[in-house]
Design an enzyme around this catalytic site. Structure first.
Site, PDB file in Angstrom:
ATOM      1  N   ASN A 101     -51.103 -42.589  22.342  1.00 51.58           N
ATOM      2  CA  ASN A 101     -49.960 -41.758  22.484  1.00 51.58           C
ATOM      3  C   ASN A 101     -48.672 -42.712  22.696  1.00 51.58           C
ATOM      4  O   ASN A 101     -48.688 -43.111  23.996  1.00 51.58           O
ATOM      5  CB  ASN A 101     -50.084 -40.621  23.572  1.00 51.58           C
ATOM      6  CG  ASN A 101     -48.925 -39.565  23.744  1.00 51.58           C
ATOM      7  OD1 ASN A 101     -47.904 -40.003  22.991  1.00 51.58           O
ATOM      8  ND2 ASN A 101     -48.873 -39.093  24.743  1.00 51.58           N
TER       9      ASN A 101
ATOM     10  N   LYS B  40     -45.628 -41.944  22.849  1.00 61.79           N
ATOM     11  CA  LYS B  40     -44.459 -41.377  23.547  1.00 61.79           C
ATOM     12  C   LYS B  40     -43.114 -41.894  22.955  1.00 61.79           C
ATOM     13  O   LYS B  40     -43.073 -42.293  21.694  1.00 61.79           O
ATOM     14  CB  LYS B  40     -44.511 -41.768  25.111  1.00 61.79           C
ATOM     15  CG  LYS B  40     -45.876 -41.559  25.505  1.00 61.79           C
ATOM     16  CD  LYS B  40     -46.050 -41.485  27.299  1.00 61.79           C
ATOM     17  CE  LYS B  40     -47.388 -41.025  27.568  1.00 61.79           C
ATOM     18  NZ  LYS B  40     -47.484 -41.069  29.048  1.00 61.79           N
TER      19      LYS B  40
ATOM     20  N   GLY C 228     -49.437 -42.774  33.425  1.00 61.27           N
ATOM     21  CA  GLY C 228     -48.461 -43.714  33.800  1.00 61.27           C
ATOM     22  C   GLY C 228     -48.138 -44.459  35.205  1.00 61.27           C
ATOM     23  O   GLY C 228     -47.239 -45.046  35.481  1.00 61.27           O
TER      24      GLY C 228
HETATM   25  P1  PGA Z   1     -50.909 -43.581  30.475  1.00 63.43           P
HETATM   26  O1  PGA Z   1     -50.421 -42.311  29.587  1.00 63.43           O
HETATM   27  O2  PGA Z   1     -52.039 -44.263  29.654  1.00 63.43           O
HETATM   28  O3  PGA Z   1     -49.578 -44.398  30.325  1.00 63.43           O
HETATM   29  O4  PGA Z   1     -51.230 -43.145  31.713  1.00 63.43           O
HETATM   30  C1  PGA Z   1     -51.491 -41.294  29.275  1.00 63.43           C
HETATM   31  C2  PGA Z   1     -50.892 -40.067  28.490  1.00 63.43           C
HETATM   32  O5  PGA Z   1     -49.947 -39.756  28.902  1.00 63.43           O
HETATM   33  O6  PGA Z   1     -51.490 -39.768  27.382  1.00 63.43           O
END
Ligand code: PGA
Length: 257
Positions: A9, A11, A174
């Site tokens: 993902n 984002k 995150g």
């Molecule tokens: P992250 O995000 O791996 O940066 O913790 C995971 C997600 O939001 O799908």
């Protein structure tokens, strides 16, 4: 037997050139005849076409990060499920915690989006997960149950073949804090049990439940080795080829061991 699934993902990150480069790195790691695992990348809307072109002919699938539930019309800024299919998406992420907690989406809205996506022929990666305050108040299972029930309202047994669930504890997204394998496995077993109750044991056994929240190359294999963890939804570490590809390799190793 559930096939392990590694999804990225992206984002709201990258620009055209870096998105294409990252997609090419993923495509090089997953051949079209990949037999062990599934892989997916979900770039921002403006780069869907270019990323789709870069992964075309590889085993990497293309998905979007959200969709609007109306089929067309005066909805400025929104994107329909048919548009996503038209640009080559096979999947859409719905109910991500950032949509729930930053943008303010409710289970009712997410449910409309799930229905619209399935109707258009998209597969759905439905995200659920508790806040730290929920976990501290011993409400993890209640919160996840309510999100599942609300988001999957009206979704049939047959539709569930097109749905994967991602359990993503919000406190792990995150933050660099990953749920322990025991915490994740326990939540995943709970989700599977919920699916068995809401649907039946066949649906529960067939549905893939991915873990998300600070997945990295050094914790991916351990997580995916748990009996109820069928893959990972990766945010930050999906933005670098030298982090994402080792996670794909970890999945392949777990799948074939
Ligand atoms: P992250 O995000 O791996 O940066 O913790 C995971 C997600 O939001 O799908």
């Amino acid at each position: 037997m559930r096939r392990l699934f590694v999804a990225g993902n992206w984002k709201m990150n990258l620009l055209g050139a870096s998105a294409k480069q990252l997609a090419e790195g993923g495509a090089a790691a997953v051949p079209a005849d990949e037999s062990a695992i599934d892989a997916l990348v979900c770039p921002p809307y403006p780069y869907l076409r270019a990323v789709g072109g870069a992964v075309d002919g590889s085993g990497v699938q293309l998905g979007a990060q959200d969709v609007y539930h109306e089929p067309e019309g005066a909805f400025t800024g929104e994107v329909s499920a048919d548009m996503l299919v038209d640009v080559g998406c096979g999947w859409v992420i719905l109910g991500h915690s950032e949509r729930r907690h930053v943008i303010g989406e409710t289970d009712e809205l997410i449910n409309k989006k799930v229905a619209a996506a399935l109707k258009a022929g998209l597969k759905v990666m439905l995200c659920v997960g508790e806040l730290l305050s929920d976990r501290e108040a011993n409400q993890t299972e209640a919160v996840v149950d309510a999100q599942l029930a609300g988001s999957l309202e009206g979704v049939s047994d047959a539709d569930m073949a097109q749905v994967a669930v991602a359990y993503e504890p919000v406190w792990a997204i995150g933050t660099g804090v990953t749920a322990s394998k025991e915490q994740a496995e326990s939540a995943h077993a709970h989700v599977r049990n919920w699916l068995a109750g809401r649907y039946n044991s066949e649906v529960a056994e067939a549905t893939r439940i991915l873990y998300g929240g600070s997945v990295k190359p050094d914790n991916a294999a351990e997580l995916m080795s748990q009996p109820n963890i069928d893959g990972v939804l990766v945010g930050g570490a999906s933005l670098k080829t030298d982090l994402f590809v080792p996670i794909i390799e970890a999945a392949r190793q777990v799948a074939t061991s």
